[in-house]
Every structure is written in C-alpha cells, then in structure tokens.
Design an enzyme around this catalytic site. Structure first.
Site, short mmCIF file in Angstrom:
data_model
loop_
_atom_site.label_atom_id
_atom_site.label_comp_id
_atom_site.label_asym_id
_atom_site.label_seq_id
_atom_site.Cartn_x
_atom_site.Cartn_y
_atom_site.Cartn_z
N GLU A 381 44.27 33.89 33.57
CA GLU A 381 43.16 34.21 32.65
C GLU A 381 41.78 33.95 33.20
OE1 GLU A 381 44.01 32.26 28.93
OE2 GLU A 381 45.30 33.90 28.32
N GLU A 462 51.78 37.17 27.95
CA GLU A 462 51.70 36.20 26.84
C GLU A 462 51.34 36.92 25.55
OE1 GLU A 462 49.20 32.70 27.29
OE2 GLU A 462 49.60 32.65 29.45
C1 GAL Z 1 46.65 31.48 26.85
C2 GAL Z 1 46.95 30.58 28.04
C3 GAL Z 1 48.09 29.63 27.77
C4 GAL Z 1 47.98 29.03 26.41
C5 GAL Z 1 47.95 30.13 25.43
C6 GAL Z 1 47.99 29.69 24.01
O1 GAL Z 1 45.32 31.83 26.83
O2 GAL Z 1 47.22 31.33 29.16
O3 GAL Z 1 48.13 28.65 28.77
O4 GAL Z 1 46.82 28.26 26.33
O5 GAL Z 1 46.79 30.89 25.63
O6 GAL Z 1 48.17 30.79 23.20
#
Ligand code: GAL
Length: 748
Positions: A381, A462
């Site tokens: 990210e 994610e």
């Molecule tokens: C993303 C990140 C993860 C975690 C997640 C929570 O932005 O890559 O490590 O923080 O959000 O939803």
C-alpha cells in the site's frame, strides 16, 4: 560431511545492551529459542515495552569437528537490527527482522570456550523496513526463529536454485543452479553429484559434473513418470547434492515440485488449468509470544487455512514468514503469495537499499517452494516510486524468471511495473466514495482502478478488514453482516474471470499499535480470533470446500427470540456446502431450502437463506409468542449428512476442552493449542457465556500466558509448551458450573 545442529538451547537473555558486556557472559535468564524478548498480555499493553535493545549470550566449547572446517551460525530470523559478536568481536550485522543470516565464526573461534553475543534492537529504527511510519501490526523483538550451528567444508554448497522449465511436457527436465561458498578463497576442483528422488520414494535421476568455480548448473533432461505438484496432490521431489573437493565433502538436500503457475488477464492457471484463488492474509503473530512460535504452531496455521477454511491460497502479509509455515504449504498444497517487509511507508535511500536486499533474501531463501506462485515486490500500500520499484522488479525477475511479480497497492491508476496488478479493494462498505450508494458496491471495476484498458492479470489482495471490524463475541446481527460482506466479495470474485482470485483481510485477529485496532491493541479483522477460534464469517470460507472433505452446516444465529432488532432470526443465513437444508421450527413442518443462487450465483456453495421468500413471519412466531427449538439438517445426494438441534432454552451442559494434539516433543518449545468452549445441552456454543476458567499444568512444560481465563463469546484458547524434559503433562481446567476437565499430554 556437513553438520547442521539446532542451536536453540541455553541462551542467556537480558534487557538492554552494553558494548563492554560482549567480552564475558553476563547474568540473565536462561532461555530457549524461539524467544520473545517481552511476553505481552493478551490486550491493553504498551507496545513500546519491547521497543529497546536486548542481549542474548551463549557459551559453547570448541569441538574437534571444527578443525579445518567452516563454522557458522544460521539465524532464521531475529527482530531486529541484529549484531553478532564472537568472543568480543563483531562478526556480522543484519538489519532485517524477517530473513535469515549466517554469522561466520571460523576466524574468531578459540580452542576452548567461546562466547556468542547477539544484540537485537526492538526499537522501530526508521532506517529499517517496515519502520518509519505507522504500521498496523507489531514487530515483536527477539530471536524469534531457530538458530542452527553449521559446520561445513571450506568449500561448500551455499544454495541451489531448482527450475522445472517444461513441467507440463511429457518428458520433463530439471535445471539445478548450484552456488558454492568458498569464504577462504581456496583453490579447488572436484565433483558435484546430484540425485533427484521422489519424497518417500525411489531415485528418479542422477548426474554429476566437475566443478572449479563458484557456480555450476546441472541439467536433467527427459524425465518421465513425474507427477505434478498440485493443490489436491502436492507431490514433492528432492534434489540431493554432494560436493567432493580436496577440502572435503559437503551435502545439501532441497525439496521442489513440478508445476506451472501463471496469472493471465483471464485469471490464474495452475498447471495450465484455470483455478480461482480463494484465500486470506496471514500475519505470523500469536497471543503473548508474538512472533516466537515454533514449528507446530506455524504448520497448524497452514492446516487451518487449507482444511478448516477451504482456502487454496494465503498471502504472507506483510513479510517473509517462517520456513515451517511455507514448507507446510508445500506439503499440503496451499498456494502462497509472499512479499517483502513493509507497510505504506517508503523510507530514504538507505531504507530502500535495504528493501531491495529484502527482495534478494526472500527470493534466495524461498525460490524452490512450489507453493509460492508470486513475489510481492512493493511495500504494501505504498505510493508509486518509479526508480525503487523498477529495481525491485528487475531484481526479482533476474533472480527468479520463473515467477511473476505483484505489488500490493490501494491507490488507483498506479504505475504497473509488475506482472500482476494486485489491489486492496476496500470499496464494499465505503459510503464516502461518490457513486457508492449505501456503500454496497462490491468490487471496483478493473479498468477504472488500474487506468489500463488493455487486459492485464489482476488479483484482489485485501478486502473487508477495517471496513467492518467484527469480534467473535459481537452480537448476531453484526456477525451476519460480516458474513454477508465476505460472501458478497467471494461471489463477485468467483463471477469475474478477469480476477485471478482474492485474499481477504484477514485470517485471524492480531495485536497492533495504538494507532489501529479497537483501542485494546487488537485489530478484530480476522475470520478467526487470535486463538484461531472461528467467527461466523470463517464458515463463509469453510463452506466453499467440498462436502466430501468436510460437511459444513453453520447457521448464522444464536437462536434466540430477542437477540436481534425486532426479534426472531430471519433472515437466517445457513453457511453450508450441502445440496439443501431442512429447517424446522418447533412443531411446524420442516422447510426445505436450497442454496441462494439468486443472490450468490457464482459461489461454489451459496449459503442457504431462510427469509420471507419461504416462510411467513407467523410461522416463526412473533414477539410475545413462545420460542421453540430449531432443527437444521443438511442433505448431500439426497441423504441427511448433518443435523443441528438449537434448543429454545440453552443451558450450560459441557465444558469442551480440545487440544490439537496430545503428543509433544521435548527440547523444542513445542507448543500445542487448546480450545475451551462452553456448550449447551445440544453441543452448541453458548455465545454469551463469560465465566472464568482456571488452568493448571503439572509436568515438564508451561501454559503460555495467564492461568486464569475468562471465556469470551463462550470460548477461549491457549497454548501448552513442552519443556526440555520428557514425561507427562497434565492439564486441568476448572470452572464453577462445569465438571473439571483434564487432558494428559505425552512429551517425548
Ligand atoms: C490494509 C493493510 C492491512 C490492514 C488492513 C485492515 O490497508 O494492508 O495491513 O491494515 O488494511 O483492513
């Protein structure tokens, strides 16, 4: 021959580090590795407690086998900024907390007693990835993986890269690129012999070659009767190398598999067959011990993903993880997305240099694992950075042209320097985004996200997570929404052939910095809690598996009249891989309900949803009427395969105490998980049972964490750790309302 010995025992550990103390053993606590510098409470702690230096020391004697040989210590990992001293002299420094390093002892060993000192520093040094910004996870200090003593010939085998270039051809081949270590710069010549054998089977091929330089390649052409490595049949082979020179012999064996893995614009293919990737992100953290858990606990996580959650892929967010975890993925057929350490922040030149080295170390450690299908070579990210990511990609492709690269981003229109655009898509639930009315858009459009109109390989890395944190002990309605969000995305991914697959955020809850989480230093983003006990959303994944492996029948309800707003349990989602289910409410005739293909047309196993499409509110009674027992039966091929009875008057009946295994190994800090659940008279979890249990353990071992637990959401968990002595461990769990439970473990 080479000696590789576990070097985990008898370290002396203490807080702080003083340079003058590297010359003599200082008093401290005797510990065994893997070790966490600070054991934290379950939640509500101060993470700066471990953000400081610590010292590990160990005395060892000269051994006759050292004579004329290369002696070193291989650290599988230590967090972080390690400096190793031998007999007072600094011999190596290694900043990264996730990759292995080898400390060469040879020139400084004395004939007699030797002293190793390791300084590690848990402060979040902004010069080292992932540090420098805020991070949503903890980087627990300690020598938290294994350390090995290695004694090898002056000329030895440093590493081997095993490639299977034409894995799908009838006649297959293997190319083994062997790298030799020759730290003394000796002149040498000799022979390298290599054998390929099937794991647990006979020899497949053999070859040998003359060597006089530091690198050599062996080729094995025309191999027949080779089985592919696949998720359902993960056949492993091994390559055994033997080096013979005038300086002695050396051996190294590495496992590998024959398979192809390719992300295409039309989806992912394993061995030329389309395979929709369905998985979760995993941190390597555990309650209390942080990163410091050994082989069994690492392997168990892989098993849970594969066998309990029916996943076929895991992302090692956000760093290279334990070799025990990845080796287990090879053995059970669980695909891996592995990435370099980092979280949103990109540091300066020195930091970036270290990060590029992380790419090298990750790939050189792990290039032979058939389970690994892609290298993540961006800081998770982070923003675009042309020069930095051009270099991480270049290096990854140079080191390993056989795998594609990805780089996880959340920004749109990011520069695609990788082979696969890997995206954290948090649109579901995001009401702030224009056009996302009520936050119900499930996934972003690929072309809009990437700004690239030509077809490109694309994966969702994610989703959910912070968009809908949910606790295992949250109320039913919130959990039902949590379940629904996971289902919606799994369905959308399954229905879009442009998307190779997805890894949801995330496998289990994890401790985190104060800047994240629920204020108690926990991010409740898992489909499992920190003990790996399932929330209801876990069954959104589990139910996608084949009922022949594991029948899943999980209603998303606590079965009570007044738990939800307005009351009742409708709509009732049943997560299942059965063909249909029958639901009975009291004396009413059973309702047969089929999977909801209308709302989840693409899922292998849509949930069954009982709602006003098939029942009237009167049938389930309304507020003020008698609440009745429910019965849910799942059918496969016309046969009833599982029945649940949901009593109208649940009362505590059984305290279930289950250990993952009863056999433990001594002298390994071997740790086995135990789960305690309060059950009603029909075997269902009592979701609001929150009474204390008192644990005690007799014998050579300990309970990790406190011996008093309060059940939360009707359950709790802990790990039992074996000590150095063999014998029996007797665990007792006492409570007020249940009979005392005990379990006996054998430590051998
Ligand atoms: C993303 C990140 C993860 C975690 C997640 C929570 O932005 O890559 O490590 O923080 O959000 O939803």
């Amino acid at each position: 021959m080479r000696i590789t010995e576990n070097f985990n025992g008898n370290w002396v550990f203490r807080d702080g580090f003083e340079p003058v103390h590297v010359h003599a053993l200082q008093p401290g606590e005797t510990v065994r590795l893997p070790h966490s510098a600070v054991e934290l409470p379950y939640n509500y702690f101060d993470e700066t407690d471990y953000q400081k230096p610590f010292t590990y020391q160990k005395r060892f004697d000269w051994r006759p086998e050292f004579e004329g040989r290369e002696v070193s210590l291989v650290f599988d990992a230590a967090m972080a900024d390690s400096v190793v001293y031998l007999n007072g002299q600094e011999i190596i420094a290694h900043k990264d907390g996730y990759t292995p390093f080898e400390a060469r002892l040879t020139p400084h060993l004395t004939h007699g007693e030797n002293l190793i000192t390791v300084k590690i520093d848990g402060s979040e040094n902004p010069e080292i990835p992932p540090f420098g910004g805020q991070i949503d996870y903890l980087c627990y200090a300690g020598i938290y993986r294994d350390v090995w003593l290695k004694v090898a010939s002056p000329v030895s085998i440093a590493n081997v890269k095993i490639e299977t270039p034409d894995a799908l051809a009838e006649k297959k081949s293997v190319i083994a690129r062997v790298f030799l270590a020759n730290p003394q710069g000796q002149a040498f010549s000799g022979t390298l012999t290599a054998k390929i054998h099937r794991k647990g089977g006979g020899d497949v091929a053999a070859s040998s070659i003359k060597v006089d330089g530091n690198e050599v390649a062996l080729t094995f052409p025309d191999l027949t009767d080779i089985e592919l490595w696949d998720i359902d049949n993960p056949v492993l082979y091994a390559l055994s190398l033997k080096l013979e020179t005038e300086h002695g012999e050396d051996v190294l064996t590495q496992r590998f598999g024959f398979r192809t893995a390719l992300f295409t614009p039309e989806g992912f293919q394993l061995n030329g067959r389309p395979l929709k990737l369905r998985g979760l992100n995993r941190h390597q953290a555990f309650p209390h011990t942080g990163y410091a858990m050994g082989r069994r606990a690492q392997e168990k996580d892989a098993d849970i993903l594969k066998y309990e959650l029916a996943c076929n892929v895991v992302r090692t967010s956000h760093y290279p993880q334990s070799k025990w975890f990845i080796e287990r993925c090879d053995e059970i057929g669980l695909l891996v997305f592995e990435e370099i350490p980092g979280w949103q922040h990109i540091g300066g030149q020195a930091w970036q240099k270290e990060s590029i080295e992380n790419v090298r170390r990750m790939i050189e450690r792990d290039w032979n694992h058939p389970s690994i299908i892609i290298w993540g070579v961006r800081i998770n990210e982070s923003q675009d950075n042309h020069a930095f990511y051009t270099e991480t990609n270049r290096l990854a492709r140079e080191l390993d042209p056989t795998r594609q690269t990805g780089g996880v981003r959340f920004i749109t229109n990011s520069e695609l320097l990788e082979d696969v655009y890997t995206m954290n898509d948090f649109i579901l639930g995001n009401e702030e985004l224009p056009g996302n009315n009520r936050g119900r858009v499930v996934l972003r459009d690929r072309v809009e996200t990437t700004g690239i109109s030509r077809p490109i390989p694309y994966m969702i890395t994610e989703y959910n997570g912070h968009m809908y944190p949910t606790k295992r002990f949250d109320q039913e309605q919130r959990q039902a929404e949590h379940v629904t969000r996971h289902l919606l995305i799994l369905n959308a991914v399954a229905g879009d052939q442009d998307i190779s697959g997805s890894t949801g955020w995330c496998m289990f809850d994890y401790n985190t910095h104060k800047d994240f989480g629920a204020g108690d230093r926990i991010c409740y983003h898992g489909v499992l809690d920190m003990y790996r006990i399932p929330k209801l959303a876990a069954y959104a994944y589990a139910s996608q598996g084949d009922p022949r492996d594991n029948v899943v029948l999980q209603p998303v309800t606590f079965w009570a009249r007044g738990e939800r707003n307005i009351g009742g349990v409708l709509p009732l989602i049943v997560l299942t891989n059965c063909d249909y289910v029958e639901v009975k409410f009291g004396e009413w005739p059973a309702k047969r309900i089929y999977p909801d293909r209308e709302n989840y047309p693409h899922l292998p196993h849509p949930p069954v949803v009982l709602d006003l499409r098939s029942v009237t509110p009167e049938e389930f009674g309304t507020w003020g009427r008698v609440w009745r027992e429910g019965t849910i039966t799942g059918y496969v091929d016309g046969e009833p395969v599982k029945t649940l009875t949901l009593p109208a008057d649940p009362v505590p009946a059984t305290l279930e105490v289950i250990a993952d295994d009863l056999e433990l190994r001594a002298s390994e800090k071997d740790a086995v998980r135990v789960v305690v659940r309060a059950l009603d008279q029909c075997g269902n979890l009592l979701p609001y049972f929150e009474e204390p249990v008192i644990l005690s353990l007799a014998g050579p071992g300990r309970i990790i964490g406190p011996s008093e637990h309060t059940l939360k959401g009707g359950a709790t968990g802990f790990w039992i750790e074996a000590g150095d002595a063999k014998g029996k461990l007797e665990l007792t769990v006492k409570s007020r309302r249940f009979d005392t439970q005990s379990i006996t473990f054998t430590v051998s």
